[in-house]
Write an enzyme that holds these catalytic residues in place. Structure first.
Site, mmCIF file in Angstrom:
data_model
loop_
_atom_site.group_PDB
_atom_site.id
_atom_site.type_symbol
_atom_site.label_atom_id
_atom_site.label_comp_id
_atom_site.label_asym_id
_atom_site.label_seq_id
_atom_site.Cartn_x
_atom_site.Cartn_y
_atom_site.Cartn_z
ATOM 1 N N GLY A 19 3.347 -31.909 -4.465
ATOM 2 C CA GLY A 19 4.106 -30.953 -5.272
ATOM 3 C C GLY A 19 5.476 -30.774 -4.657
ATOM 4 O O GLY A 19 6.107 -31.732 -4.229
ATOM 5 N N CYS A 20 5.928 -29.572 -4.563
ATOM 6 C CA CYS A 20 7.235 -29.271 -3.992
ATOM 7 C C CYS A 20 7.299 -29.720 -2.533
ATOM 8 O O CYS A 20 6.453 -29.341 -1.727
ATOM 9 C CB CYS A 20 7.487 -27.765 -4.090
ATOM 10 S SG CYS A 20 8.969 -27.233 -3.229
ATOM 11 N N PHE A 21 8.303 -30.502 -2.192
ATOM 12 C CA PHE A 21 8.375 -31.000 -0.811
ATOM 13 C C PHE A 21 8.674 -29.897 0.188
ATOM 14 O O PHE A 21 8.355 -30.024 1.366
ATOM 15 C CB PHE A 21 9.321 -32.176 -0.639
ATOM 16 C CG PHE A 21 10.707 -32.092 -1.245
ATOM 17 C CD1 PHE A 21 11.397 -30.905 -1.406
ATOM 18 C CD2 PHE A 21 11.324 -33.266 -1.644
ATOM 19 C CE1 PHE A 21 12.675 -30.871 -1.950
ATOM 20 C CE2 PHE A 21 12.604 -33.250 -2.182
ATOM 21 C CZ PHE A 21 13.277 -32.050 -2.344
#
Length: 187
Positions: free
Chosen positions: A16-18
Site C-alpha cells: 500500500g502506501c510506501f
C-alpha cells in the site's frame, strides 16, 4: 542479492502506501536503509503524481537494505505481512488502486522460494481471516521516490494521515515485535 555493500542484501515489498511500509521496517534490527519508491510499471522514471494516477502500472514500494546476519529475509517478510493487510486486493484502507497493491518483488530465486514458503505456511495456519492476495512479481527497475517521500513519517508525525494510519501500524510493531527493534526504537 547484494547491493555492493559487503554482506548486505536487499528486499522489495509493496504494502500500500510506501510511507507506512517504510515506517514499519526502518527500525528493525539489521535493517540499514529503507527507500520509498516505485516498481512494477512500464513507464520510465515515474513521478509520484503519475503513479498515484494509477496509469503507470507501478506499485508504491520500499527497497530494504539489510544485514542477513542480524535479520533474515524470511523474518522481514513475516514482519511485512503482519503489519499490513495482505488479504485486500489493490487496496490498503482508503488507498485504492493497483499502485497500492500488496506485492513482493523477489531479487533472487532463493527469495522467491522463501516467499512462497512463507505464504504457504501462513495459509496453512489460517493466520488471516481471508486468503492472501499478495502477489509475487518479477523484480523490475526500482525507481527511488522523490526526496520528500523518504523518512516521511519521521519527518511528518503530526500530519493527519501519519497520525491516523501510520502511527497505529508503528505502535502494533512496537507492541508485538518490540524484541526485533533497534534500541532507539524501543525507547
Amino acid at each position: 542479492m547484494t547491493n555492493g555493500t559487503q554482506g548486505k542484501e536487499q528486499a522489495i515489498f509493496a504494502g500500500g502506501c510506501f510511507w507506512c511500509t517504510e515506517a514499519v521496517l526502518k527500525d528493525i534490527q539489521g535493517v540499514d536503509k529503507v527507500e520509498s519508491g516505485y516498481i512494477g510499471g512500464d513507464v520510465p522514471n515515474p513521478t509520484y503524481r503519475a503513479v498515484c494516477g494509477g496509469d503507470t502500472g507501478h506499485a508504491e514500494a520500499v527497497r530494504v537494505t539489510f544485514d542477513p546476519a542480524q535479520v533474515s529475509y524470511k523474518d522481514l517478510l513475516g514482519l511485512f505481512m503482519a503489519t499490513h493487510d495482505p488479504t485486500s486486493l489493490n487496496r490498503q484502507g482508503a488507498d485504492v488502486g493497483t499502485q497500492y497493491r500488496s506485492a513482493v518483488f523477489p531479487l533472487s530465486a532463493e527469495q522467491e522460494r522463501e516467499t512462497r514458503e512463507v505464504f504457504a505456511d501462513l495459509g496453512a495456519q489460517n493466520v488471516f481471516d481471508r486468503p492472501i492476495v499478495t502477489t509475487i512479481e518479477p523484480a523490475s527497475e526500482f525507481y527511488v521516490a522523490e526526496d520528500y517521500h523518504q523518512d516521511y513519517f519521521a519527518n511528518n508525525p503530526r500530519q493527519p494521515y501519519c497520525a491516523a494510519v501510520i502511527a497505529p501500524k508503528v505502535a502494533k510493531l512496537r507492541k508485538y515485535y518490540g524484541d526485533r527493534l533497534k534500541a532507539h526504537a524501543r525507547a
